[in-house]
Design a protein around this motif. Structure first.
Motif, PDB file in Angstrom:
ATOM      1  N   ILE A   8       0.983  -1.161   0.050  1.00  0.00           N
ATOM      2  CA  ILE A   8      -0.078   0.028   0.003  1.00  0.00           C
ATOM      3  C   ILE A   8       0.923   1.296   0.083  1.00  0.00           C
ATOM      4  CG2 ILE A   8      -1.743   1.463   1.535  1.00  0.00           C
ATOM      5  CD1 ILE A   8      -2.960  -1.574   1.946  1.00  0.00           C
ATOM      6  N   ALA A  11       2.615   1.586  -3.371  1.00  0.00           N
ATOM      7  CA  ALA A  11       1.436   1.879  -4.458  1.00  0.00           C
ATOM      8  C   ALA A  11       1.174   3.513  -4.304  1.00  0.00           C
ATOM      9  CB  ALA A  11       0.124   1.223  -4.207  1.00  0.00           C
ATOM     10  N   ALA A  12       1.010   3.898  -3.087  1.00  0.00           N
ATOM     11  CA  ALA A  12       0.858   5.363  -2.948  1.00  0.00           C
ATOM     12  C   ALA A  12       2.014   6.264  -3.435  1.00  0.00           C
ATOM     13  CB  ALA A  12       0.577   5.568  -1.379  1.00  0.00           C
ATOM     14  N   SER A  14       3.883   5.314  -5.890  1.00  0.00           N
ATOM     15  CA  SER A  14       4.004   5.169  -7.330  1.00  0.00           C
ATOM     16  C   SER A  14       3.068   6.318  -8.026  1.00  0.00           C
ATOM     17  CB  SER A  14       3.396   3.669  -7.626  1.00  0.00           C
ATOM     18  OG  SER A  14       1.885   3.786  -7.523  1.00  0.00           O
ATOM     19  N   SER A  15       2.315   6.965  -7.350  1.00  0.00           N
ATOM     20  CA  SER A  15       1.596   8.126  -7.771  1.00  0.00           C
ATOM     21  C   SER A  15       2.565   9.122  -8.198  1.00  0.00           C
ATOM     22  CB  SER A  15       0.370   8.505  -6.866  1.00  0.00           C
ATOM     23  OG  SER A  15       0.761   8.995  -5.745  1.00  0.00           O
ATOM     24  N   ALA A  59      -2.937  10.144  -1.496  1.00  0.00           N
ATOM     25  CA  ALA A  59      -2.588   8.868  -2.364  1.00  0.00           C
ATOM     26  C   ALA A  59      -2.519   7.478  -1.436  1.00  0.00           C
ATOM     27  CB  ALA A  59      -1.084   9.192  -2.820  1.00  0.00           C
ATOM     28  N   LEU A  60      -2.166   7.681  -0.038  1.00  0.00           N
ATOM     29  CA  LEU A  60      -2.247   6.470   0.855  1.00  0.00           C
ATOM     30  C   LEU A  60      -3.850   6.412   1.100  1.00  0.00           C
ATOM     31  CD1 LEU A  60       0.049   5.130   2.505  1.00  0.00           C
ATOM     32  CD2 LEU A  60      -0.218   6.848   4.169  1.00  0.00           C
ATOM     33  N   ALA A  63      -4.673   4.419  -2.085  1.00  0.00           N
ATOM     34  CA  ALA A  63      -4.110   2.933  -2.018  1.00  0.00           C
ATOM     35  C   ALA A  63      -4.857   2.036  -1.149  1.00  0.00           C
ATOM     36  CB  ALA A  63      -2.534   3.280  -1.699  1.00  0.00           C
ATOM     37  N   ILE A  66      -7.656   0.331  -2.933  1.00  0.00           N
ATOM     38  CA  ILE A  66      -7.580  -0.374  -4.023  1.00  0.00           C
ATOM     39  C   ILE A  66      -7.629  -1.826  -3.810  1.00  0.00           C
ATOM     40  CG2 ILE A  66      -5.678  -1.053  -5.766  1.00  0.00           C
ATOM     41  CD1 ILE A  66      -7.255   1.847  -6.382  1.00  0.00           C
ATOM     42  N   GLY A 110      -7.229  -2.346 -11.840  1.00  0.00           N
ATOM     43  CA  GLY A 110      -7.193  -0.995 -11.854  1.00  0.00           C
ATOM     44  C   GLY A 110      -7.412  -0.154 -12.956  1.00  0.00           C
ATOM     45  N   MET A 150      -1.245   1.036  -9.410  1.00  0.00           N
ATOM     46  CA  MET A 150      -1.708   0.647  -7.877  1.00  0.00           C
ATOM     47  C   MET A 150      -2.170  -0.512  -7.923  1.00  0.00           C
ATOM     48  SD  MET A 150      -3.265   3.993  -6.009  1.00  0.00           S
ATOM     49  CE  MET A 150      -1.984   5.172  -5.533  1.00  0.00           C
ATOM     50  N   ILE A 154      -0.583  -3.591  -5.790  1.00  0.00           N
ATOM     51  CA  ILE A 154      -1.320  -4.240  -4.481  1.00  0.00           C
ATOM     52  C   ILE A 154      -1.938  -5.644  -4.838  1.00  0.00           C
ATOM     53  CG2 ILE A 154      -3.406  -3.863  -3.080  1.00  0.00           C
ATOM     54  CD1 ILE A 154      -2.597  -0.858  -3.195  1.00  0.00           C
TER      55      ILE A 154
END
Length: 158
Positions: A8, A11-12, A14-15, A59-60, A63, A66, A110, A150, A154
């Motif tokens: 997670i 993934a956050a 990655s934005s 973003a968190l 995520a 997701i 996604g 994301m 994930i």
């Protein structure tokens, strides 16, 4: 089913990577700036700590949502009322186990979520704000790519 907090977090983050590439002046950054009337000088006046800090928080939060979109086993757990000892859930997991827990499956979900959630939200707001279709495509495109990445991270990272 336990949450993979590291996935997670990644993934956050990655934005930011997608945004760094997507909004680069050589990709879509110049188009985006022109469409919103942003200048380099105006951009430099922003409080970067606030902008990037809150962007990371959002973003968190995003995520954390997701997994419910990309991991079928979470849906099964939700149908069982969160009861890990539910007989139907146990039977489902015995048959399907980790089926569909892959990077490409997460990316697919996604992408679909981006197309059917992010695009309509961005487009609706942009239409009322009287933004151009270029703006809609650049902004919604960013979110579709972010949700694809994301989802891959994930769902595929076990």
């Amino acid at each position: 089913m336990e949450m993979n907090y590291l996935a997670i977090l990644v993934a956050a983050l990655s934005s930011f990577l997608v945004g760094f590439i997507w909004y680069n002046p050589k990709v879509f950054g110049t188009i985006w700036m022109n469409e919103i009337g942003m200048t380099e000088e105006k951009a430099k006046q922003g409080n970067m700590a606030k902008i990037f800090g809150l962007t990371f928080v959002f973003a968190l939060i995003f995520a954390f949502m997701i997994p419910t979109i990309t991991i079928h086993q979470i849906g099964a757990m939700q149908l069982a009322g969160g009861n890990a000892n539910d007989e139907a859930l146990i039977a489902f997991l015995q048959v399907h186990g980790e089926k569909f827990r892959s990077f490409h499956h997460g990316a697919l979900h996604g992408f679909i979520a981006g197309l059917f959630l992010a695009l309509p939200i961005v487009a609706t707001n942009a239409l009322f704000e009287q933004k151009s279709w270029k703006y809609i495509l650049v902004t919604a495109g960013y979110w579709v790519v972010v949700m694809t990445v994301m989802g891959a991270i994930i769902c595929g990272w076990k």
